[in-house]
Every structure is written in structure tokens, then in C-alpha cells.
Design an enzyme around this catalytic site. Structure first.
Site, PDB file in Angstrom:
ATOM      1  N   SER A  43       0.852  -1.190   0.000  1.00 42.59           N
ATOM      2  CA  SER A  43       0.000   0.000   0.000  1.00 42.59           C
ATOM      3  C   SER A  43       0.884   1.234   0.000  1.00 42.59           C
ATOM      4  CB  SER A  43      -0.921   0.007   1.232  1.00 42.59           C
ATOM      5  OG  SER A  43      -0.162   0.156   2.427  1.00 42.59           O
ATOM      6  N   LEU A 108       2.643  -1.261   5.191  1.00 43.98           N
ATOM      7  CA  LEU A 108       2.078   0.055   5.508  1.00 43.98           C
ATOM      8  C   LEU A 108       3.211   1.060   5.592  1.00 43.98           C
ATOM      9  CD1 LEU A 108      -0.277   1.907   6.313  1.00 43.98           C
ATOM     10  CD2 LEU A 108       0.155   1.275   8.693  1.00 43.98           C
ATOM     11  N   ILE A 139       6.713  -2.701   7.548  1.00 45.84           N
ATOM     12  CA  ILE A 139       6.706  -1.239   7.586  1.00 45.84           C
ATOM     13  C   ILE A 139       7.507  -0.714   6.404  1.00 45.84           C
ATOM     14  CG2 ILE A 139       7.180   0.805   8.955  1.00 45.84           C
ATOM     15  CD1 ILE A 139       5.068  -1.142  10.137  1.00 45.84           C
ATOM     16  N   LYS A 140       6.896   0.206   5.687  1.00 45.76           N
ATOM     17  CA  LYS A 140       7.480   0.710   4.448  1.00 45.76           C
ATOM     18  C   LYS A 140       8.123   2.069   4.700  1.00 45.76           C
ATOM     19  CE  LYS A 140       5.829   0.805  -0.372  1.00 45.76           C
ATOM     20  NZ  LYS A 140       4.582   0.798  -1.171  1.00 45.76           N
ATOM     21  N   ILE A 141       9.395   2.212   4.331  1.00 41.61           N
ATOM     22  CA  ILE A 141      10.105   3.475   4.506  1.00 41.61           C
ATOM     23  C   ILE A 141      10.890   3.791   3.229  1.00 41.61           C
ATOM     24  CG2 ILE A 141      10.262   3.222   7.010  1.00 41.61           C
ATOM     25  CD1 ILE A 141      13.139   2.384   6.710  1.00 41.61           C
TER      26      ILE A 141
END
Length: 353
Positions: A43, A108, A139-141
Site C-alpha cells: 500500500s 504500511l 513497515i514501508k520506509i
């Protein structure tokens, strides 16, 4: 076996680049997982902006959240989407367990406002990780300098990370340096290595969209796939060589390349080129709904990622000879990507304000 399922025997997993409550509640996501072999979900702010602005399933909860004046727009947004991430994680949990943690992840993204804030990114990742409370969350960074430093810290902490907005081989190498350093720190602390999972999201179509006008016709539409193939060769050298051997023996997982931005933007090219052209073991391709449907209709699965490496190298050499500075292009595209996500996030918070 349908055409999408035919990719799986080659060792690649397809993830869906979309998420909404309608997708979950309608049973469509479950169908994609079961019938098409989709093995994860990604996402981003643009995806959630589209979902919240168009899906009536959010309206009642959002209206209730807006009655609480103590909540910020970002807190309301997180309340909405964390529920979606949890639901998607629950749907992919069976794949996660059956694959011993290789498949079944749902990503996310942290706030784009933190792109250059290392400490803020680490804190937000910990907070979102705890709030989602699912072992198969990711976790998306972004892969900015600050994001890469945060990624190393989060890897050492055992948090699953999708590090995104990679557009050059130099950026990918820096991410792998951080991944291996984080795993070494975790190993030195006596912590288990098998629980962590990371992917490196390498963007494709945007590369060709930018470069085609600067390249001779014979080289157009080839640079992104050539870069991806060379990145994979570097992946094999790093994660199947001596550098990673001790970590692998201790249970650590390699950081797979994930092909992103895989919808073809130029109508002159094959509409499945960024899927069909990059199928290979230990990789992920995150695909939008439209491209999934196109490949399901007429895509052909084959082990293409390791084909014609000499040709890929020659394509990049020709581009450099034409004056293309791939490191500079990578930085430009990353900044452009950050701006797009920041704009989408700002518009998203306007919906929840």
C-alpha cells in the site's frame, strides 16, 4: 494453473499493489490469494487516498472519528488503515505460516513527512509495528539517506521493512549494506535472525519514462529491465556469496529485490513487460490490479531474469555513452517519488481532517 500461478514455480512471488475495505469485504482479495497465488500486499498514500475517498465502507467510521476533537487527521487516518492492514494480514497469515515466514506480508508506509528524519522514522515504525500487531506486517520506509540509516536500526530490532523508492544500483547497494549491518548487530547481540524479513523495492516504469527521450530509439524501453537484471546479479553475489554466509547459517533471510512501478506507461511497449521480463528466483513483483488482469489474460511465465545479462550490461553501457548518469537519475526519480507520495498524503489527511 492459470498464467499468474505459472510464475510461482520459478521462485518469484506476486504481491498486489492495492488495498481497500471493498477489496477485503467483497472477497476479492481472498480470491486473488487463492486462485491467482498472490502472496502479499503493498500500500501507499495514493492507494489509501483512492480507497478512503471512493469506498463507502469508510464513511461511518470516519464520521465517528471526526467527532473526537482530540484526534489529529493523521491519527484518524492511521485508525482507518491499520484496521485494513490487520485484516489483510489475517487473510495472508496462512501463506505466512505455510511458507515459514517467506510469504504473506502486508506493507504500511510511514508518513512521507519523515523521509529525511531518521529518528522520527524509527519511532513511527515501532509505533505502527506495535499497533498492527501482526508478525506478517511490513513497515514501508523510503530509501533516503535518513531512511537507510533507520532501516539498519529497524533491521537490528527485528522489524520487517519494505524499503522503497529505489531507482539506481547505487541506492540498492546502500540498502543492502544497511541490511547486512543491521543483521550483524542483531546477531552480535545474541538475538534471533529468522524472524525478520526485508525487501528492497526497485521501481521500473518511471525509469524508462524519464530516460526514453534521452536515448536513441534502439535503446528505448530497455533501461529499467537492464538495471533490474544487473541489480539481481549483484544480489546473487552478495546474498549467495561469502559476505552473507555466516548470517545465512544463523538463520537470516536475504533481502529480496521487489519490482515496483510495474504497470507499463508507454502504449508502444508490451503491457506486461515489467512482469514477464523479470521473473526469477528469490524476487517479488508487486503488481497493480490492471496489470495482474493483463498477465492473467496473455502473460507468459519463463525464467527471464537471468536471460541475456550481457545484453543488459550493453544496454546500460550504451546509455552511459549517451550521457546518462544513472546515479543522478536515481536521485532525481527518488525526489520525484517522494514529492508524489507527500502530495498524496497531504490530500489524504484533508479527507480525515
Amino acid at each position: 494453473m492459470n498464467r499468474l500461478q505459472a510464475i510461482r514455480p520459478f521462485g518469484q512471488r506476486l504481491w498486489l499493489d492495492n488495498l481497500s475495505r471493498e477489496l477485503i469485504a467483497s472477497g476479492e482479495l481472498a480470491r486473488l490469494l487463492t486462485e491467482d497465488g498472490i502472496a502479499g500486499v503493498t500500500s501507499n498514500p495514493a492507494i489509501f487516498h483512492k480507497a478512503i475517498s471512493s469506498d463507502a465502507r469508510y464513511r461511518e467510521q470516519l464520521a465517528a472519528l471526526k467527532t473526537d476533537a482530540s484526534l489529529t487527521a493523521e491519527q484518524r487516518y492511521e485508525t482507518l488503515v491499520i484496521a485494513d492492514i490487520q485484516a489483510a494480514c489475517d487473510l495472508t497469515q496462512a501463506q505466512y505460516q505455510a511458507s515459514n515466514g517467506a510469504d504473506g506480508y502486508v506493507s504500511l508506509e510511514v508518513s512521507p513527512a519523515l523521509a529525511h528524519d531518521e529518528a522520527g522514522t524509527v519511532a513511527a515504525a515501532h509505533r505502527l509495528w506495535a499497533a498492527i500487531d501482526r508478525a506478517n506486517a511490513m513497515i514501508k520506509i523510503p530509501a533516503t539517506a535518513a531512511g537507510i540509516r533507520a532501516f539498519q536500526t529497524l533491521t537490528a530490532a527485528g522489524i520487517n521493512v519494505n524499503i522503497t523508492l529505489l531507482f539506481s544500483l547505487q541506492q540498492v547497494e546502500a540498502v543492502w549494506d544497511a541490511h547486512i549491518a543491521g543483521l550483524n548487530a542483531r546477531h552480535a547481540a545474541g538475538l534471533p535472525l529468522a524472524q525478520g524479513k526485508a525487501v528492497a523495492s526497485f521501481f521500473l516504469s518511471r525509469v524508462d519514462s524519464l530516460l526514453d527521450s534521452r536515448l536513441p530509439p534502439a535503446q528505448q524501453g530497455k533501461a529499467a529491465i537492464a538495471m533490474a537484471k544487473m541489480a539481481y546479479q549483484r544480489y546473487l553475489a552478495r546474498y549467495h556469496g561469502s559476505e552473507f554466509a555466516a548470517l545465512r547459517a544463523a538463520g537470516a533471510r536475504p533481502q529480496y529485490l521487489l519490482w515496483a512501478s510495474t504497470g507499463t506507461k508507454n502504449a508502444a511497449y508490451s503491457d506486461v513487460m515489467y512482469v514477464a521480463g523479470l521473473i526469477g528466483d528469490e524476487t517479488v513483483n508487486t503488481v497493480p490490479d490492471a496489470t495482474l488482469a493483463l498477465f492473467r489474460d496473455h502473460g507468459e511465465a519463463a525464467a527471464t531474469l537471468t536471460q541475456d545479462i550481457a545484453g543488459a550490461d550493453a544496454t546500460l553501457a550504451a546509455a552511459r555513452a549517451a550521457g546518462i548518469d544513472f546515479a543522478a537519475i536515481g536521485e532525481q526519480l527518488q525526489q520525484d517519488g517522494l514529492a508524489l507520495f507527500d502530495k498524496a498524503f497531504t490530500e489524504l489527511l484533508q479527507l480525515t481532517a
